[in-house]
Design an enzyme around this catalytic site. Structure first.
Site: not given
Ligand code: PGA
Length: 235
Positions: A97, A155, A161, A220-221
């Site tokens: 990650h 990603e 984020g 993530g969030g």
């Molecule tokens: P995010 O994070 O959906 O908050 O952008 C994704 C991740 O870091 O795996």
């Protein structure tokens, strides 16, 4: 070919131990209904992994770690082995990650992938570009173990984020580049799944689902909010 579609909830360090338990207790039955028709993988932090694995045991929900050691065992303070993850019931594990990448080389990430495969855990390899260096763990593992599977999550750094997602076409270009490199090594398409991650929310989920070759999302969030997460699944 009927390919599964994955929704991976990367809870990072958003929840404390107690908050994770409360979240699971509150939403488990609704989420497990959704998991009958969708591949949902929950990735809580280490301290709640065993609780999550036990709680989800008789449901279709799957559990993933957020990282593992590149070593099988030994004097590695602070690290968690793939064997331990497997013993507590983890089915998947995130590696590479971008919030961890500066700590490890691509060679170490490849070793992590090998430790996971040796323990029957499916690696979720995160990459932030389709360079041969970042893809090497997938090339090595899938050539060495043709019967194993891997999830590859693209990603882009600027999306994590932020909620700012790239154009579908730019994600597709990365997917084609990944496909081409794996195909070149004769790795069959059935051995790996292509995921997008970074800023996935309910508003972006519907258009993102049109991405050619997309097999799922790493979220993530938005995965910490039950309504937002389920609306991404339903989008
Ligand atoms: P995010 O994070 O959906 O908050 O952008 C994704 C991740 O870091 O795996």
């Amino acid at each position: 070919m009927n390919r599964p579609f994955f929704y991976i909830a990367n809870w990072k360090m958003y929840f404390s131990y107690q908050q994770t338990i409360s979240w699971l207790n509150e939403y488990l039955s609704d989420l497990s209904m959704l998991a009958k028709n969708n591949n949902i993988i929950l990735c809580p932090s280490y301290t709640t992994l065993e609780y999550a694995a036990q709680t989800c045991k008789n449901t279709h929900l799957l559990i993933g770690g957020q990282d593992c050691s590149s070593y099988a065992q030994g004097a590695h303070t602070g690290q968690i082995s793939a064997l331990s993850l497997s013993e507590i019931g983890c089915n998947y594990c995130i590696i590479g990650h971008s919030e961890q990448r500066s700590l490890f080389s691509n060679e170490e990430i490849e070793e992590k992938a090998l430790r996971l495969i040796e323990n029957n855990i499916i690696p979720i390899l995160c990459i932030n570009n389709s360079s041969p260096e970042q893809l090497q763990p997938a090339l090595t593992v899938l050539s060495r173990y043709p019967s194993k599977e891997m999830l590859i999550a693209y990603e882009p750094l600027e999306s994590i984020g932020t909620g700012i997602v790239p154009e579908n076409r730019s994600i597709e270009e990365q997917f084609y580049a990944i496909n081409a490199q794996l195909e070149h090594e004769n790795i069959p398409r059935e051995s790996y799944y292509l995921l997008y991650g970074g800023g996935v929310k309910k508003v972006s989920a519907t258009p993102l689902k049109l991405i050619d070759r997309l097999d799922g999302f790493l979220i993530g969030g938005a995965s910490t909010q039950f309504d937002e997460f389920t609306q991404i699944i339903d989008a």
